[in-house]
Scaffold this motif. Structure first.
Motif, PDB file in Angstrom:
ATOM      1  N   MET A 169      37.148  35.541  44.047  1.00 30.09           N
ATOM      2  CA  MET A 169      38.693  36.511  44.670  1.00 30.09           C
ATOM      3  C   MET A 169      38.567  35.661  45.674  1.00 30.09           C
ATOM      4  O   MET A 169      37.545  35.463  46.832  1.00 30.09           O
ATOM      5  N   LYS A 184      29.255  47.776  35.537  1.00 26.01           N
ATOM      6  CA  LYS A 184      29.204  46.471  34.315  1.00 26.01           C
ATOM      7  C   LYS A 184      30.349  45.473  35.465  1.00 26.01           C
ATOM      8  O   LYS A 184      29.888  44.947  34.925  1.00 26.01           O
ATOM      9  N   ASP A 210      30.864  44.238  38.275  1.00 26.21           N
ATOM     10  CA  ASP A 210      30.221  43.744  39.165  1.00 26.21           C
ATOM     11  C   ASP A 210      30.079  42.417  38.841  1.00 26.21           C
ATOM     12  O   ASP A 210      29.329  41.029  39.031  1.00 26.21           O
ATOM     13  N   VAL A 211      28.905  43.330  37.466  1.00 22.59           N
ATOM     14  CA  VAL A 211      28.494  42.332  36.598  1.00 22.59           C
ATOM     15  C   VAL A 211      28.982  40.999  36.295  1.00 22.59           C
ATOM     16  O   VAL A 211      28.520  40.177  36.004  1.00 22.59           O
ATOM     17  N   ALA A 268      31.812  39.701  36.642  1.00 19.69           N
ATOM     18  CA  ALA A 268      32.241  38.794  38.066  1.00 19.69           C
ATOM     19  C   ALA A 268      31.519  37.494  38.494  1.00 19.69           C
ATOM     20  O   ALA A 268      31.673  36.498  38.553  1.00 19.69           O
ATOM     21  N   PHE A 269      29.754  38.007  38.045  1.00 16.08           N
ATOM     22  CA  PHE A 269      28.948  36.204  37.601  1.00 16.08           C
ATOM     23  C   PHE A 269      29.928  35.476  36.551  1.00 16.08           C
ATOM     24  O   PHE A 269      29.961  35.884  35.890  1.00 16.08           O
ATOM     25  N   SER A 270      29.203  34.208  37.488  1.00 15.65           N
ATOM     26  CA  SER A 270      29.192  33.424  35.576  1.00 15.65           C
ATOM     27  C   SER A 270      28.521  33.935  34.697  1.00 15.65           C
ATOM     28  O   SER A 270      27.832  34.498  34.791  1.00 15.65           O
TER      29      SER A 270
END
Lengths: 262, 335
Positions: free
Chosen positions: B1, B217, B219-220, B222-224
């Motif tokens: 982002m 969820k 937020d998680v 957003a990780f690879s």
């Protein structure tokens, strides 16, 4: 706790990379999977971490097939640090480490004492406490890798899997990461399974080596027994002198020629 | 982002409080704008005036429902966009990206032109169904080996949007007369919103807290992928649930104000600049910004050249398109 694979076949799309792999990982030890590029060592690690579904066979965690267990239950038993993890931009070290608690948290539950203790410990063990409010992008490569390891530690799992944790790091930071893993293993008895490229580092820090070629295990034993001239030739395609590292008595590989193909 | 500096929770809570205040002020000012101008203070007294005076009737019967529809739909679109940008991991995503806008558009046109005699409530129903069908089509084409890759969703969303847009054009070109209503709907407008429309939209507001519960969820996500699965997230399930909530939000909003462009892109992005990328703060901030945006666009549309009304959708697009180009340039510079 027990982690093993049975008749494991792995691959992507139609390509089979690993076939009928039976492997038992020793608990409480540091095990390193070694092999040349494309031999399937990362594939094996990823499937043990259930990031890759097996084509056939199973990965068993305490006798239960890992792909059928609830995802969060597995994440409470084993943490995986992938090769190039990415985080949301701007995230702080502390926020990153906090996400390690995800598998332990229930819907809408506020972080409890246990969560906070695990986060503090993880920061402390990785010596990242002083960087907790820094955003990930502002850190050096070595610090960043330590932050990711801290996240895996906050997950508070008996087993930690790492896919080439020293890649892209300079020599000092490589040793820093490996020292940290060794310390974690001796102090907390954490089982560490990783993939490494550097044979000498693998020999220096591991209790066990697994040499992989074409998706098959060529040798699995202590570094002294795995790193032989025969394995150097067959698995890595090189001729090497094998000497003992004077500082720790572990085998040290000095390559001097390409092996002649028969 | 793009830009997401770590922010203190207190500062972020203050920002949300301020936005709430701005929303109320904008709404009151906006109620006063129109053929008969009413000063903000008079608006407030008229809101609670039960004597049936002219001002009270204009405000309570005509303008208040319209503002409420603008507020609700703006918030629905914006939160939908915030959720989708999270799932697709791309700040350029919006409800239109997953086929919602295009699906709703095609079905609105079909219901208007092929079934001209259908009652007026049929148009939003058609659009609602169309939005879901558009989404289903994108999902169906984007899934591979039971997995949904965000990049595939983005690319296929664009393709499906273009294809459905062509179908819509085809119908419009072949259509004889009464396409005015269809065009207004496609542009997006709050015109003619009454209390029955407010009542129809109210239940959908329940989805806003649902979206907020998904914040962790998101937020998680957003990780690879491998990090998220490593943490025990079931990616496919989480993505489908989040996208479905986003589609429901946008589809509901479409029934209220038509295909209102760019709100779902603009609001969440601006929100990210204000409060960072943590969805617990991002979602309410987006909702408020979306509400403010649509209320202001509507007020501007009414106030610019009275008595002619410029549809709110045209104004949001006029602001949104340049902003989108600016975003693309920014993103290109970073990656």
């Amino acid at each position: 706790m027990k982690l093993e694979t049975q008749h494991l076949s792995l691959g992507y799309d139609d390509k089979i990379i690993v076939e009928d792999l039976n492997l038992t990982l020793e608990m409480g030890k540091i095990t390193t999977i070694i092999g040349s590029n494309g031999c399937g060592k990362s594939t094996i690690l990823r499937s043990i971490a259930r990031l890759l579904k097996p084509k056939m066979g199973t990965v068993l965690l305490d006798g239960k097939a890992i792909h059928t267990l609830p995802s969060k239950i597995v994440a409470q038993q084993l943490a995986i640090l992938p090769q190039t993890p990415t985080a949301p931009e701007g995230i702080t070290v502390e926020a990153l480490v906090r996400f390690g608690r995800y598998p332990h948290q229930k819907f809408l539950q506020q972080p409890n004492v246990e969560d906070n203790t695990a986060i503090e410990q993880a920061l402390e063990q990785t010596k990242m406490t002083e960087f907790r409010t820094r955003s990930l992008e502002t850190l050096s490569g070595g610090q960043r890798q330590r932050a990711w390891i801290a996240m895996s530690l906050a997950q508070d799992t008996p087993i930690l899997l790492l896919d080439e944790p020293t890649t892209y790091l300079d020599m000092k930071h490589q040793l820093e990461v490996l020292h940290l893993l060794e310390e974690l293993n001796t102090k907390t008895g954490k089982t560490v399974v990783m993939v490494l490229h550097d044979l000498n580092q693998a020999a220096r820090y591991s209790h066990q080596l697994i040499a992989v070629q074409n998706g098959q295990i060529m040798a699995q034993n202590t570094p002294e027994l795995v790193l032989t001239n025969q394995v150097m030739r067959d698995v890595f395609g090189i001729e090497a002198h094998l000497i003992l590292d004077p500082s720790n008595g572990k085998p040290h590989v000095i390559p001097f020629a390409l092996a002649v193909k028969k | 982002m793009l830009i997401a500096r770590p922010k203190k929770p207190l500062a972020r809570a203050t920002i949300i409080g301020l936005l709430l205040l701005i929303t109320v002020i904008c709404s009151i000012v906006s109620i006063g704008i129109g053929a008969i101008r009413i000063a903000p203070l008079e608006v407030i007294t008229a809101l609670f005036d039960s004597s049936g005076s002219l001002n009270a009737r204009i405000i309570q019967e005509l303008r208040l429902p319209r503002i409420l529809v603008a507020l609700i739909c703006g918030a629905l679109f914006a939160v939908s966009g915030a959720v989708l940008q999270g799932v697709v991991r791309n700040p350029l995503a919006s409800p239109d990206l997953v086929g919602v806008g295009a699906g709703a558009g095609v079905f609105a046109v079909i219901t208007l032109i092929l079934l001209p005699s259908a009652p007026s409530w049929f148009l939003p129903v058609g659009a609602f169904i169309g939005a879901w069908l558009g989404f289903a089509l994108v999902l169906l084409l984007a899934q591979k080996n039971n997995e949904i890759a965000p990049v595939r969703v983005a690319l296929i969303g664009i393709a499906v949007g273009a294809a459905l847009g062509a179908v819509q054009q085809l119908i419009l070109v072949r259509a004889p007369d009464d396409i005015g209503r269809a065009l207004t709907f496609l542009a997006g407008t709050v015109y003619g919103a009454d209390w029955s429309r407010v009542e129809r939209l109210l239940p959908w507001l329940a989805l806003l807290p649902v979206a907020w519960f998904l914040a962790y969820k998101l937020d998680v996500l957003a990780f690879s992928d491998d990090v998220a699965s490593g943490l025990g997230m079931r990616l496919m399930l989480a993505r489908v649930v989040c996208m479905s909530v986003a589609v429901a939000l946008a589809a509901a909003a479409v029934t209220g104000v038509g295909v209102l462009g760019f709100v779902g892109l603009l609001a969440p992005h601006a929100a990210r600049l204000l409060v960072g990328s943590s969805h617990v703060f991002l979602i309410p901030t987006s909702g408020l910004l979306g509400a403010i945006l649509v209320v202001c666009a509507d007020a501007l549309g009414r106030g610019l050249i009275p008595p002619i009304e410029v549809p709110a959708g045209i104004l949001t697009t006029l602001i949104g398109a340049p902003y989108f180009l600016f975003l693309m340039r920014q993103q290109g510079r970073i990656s």
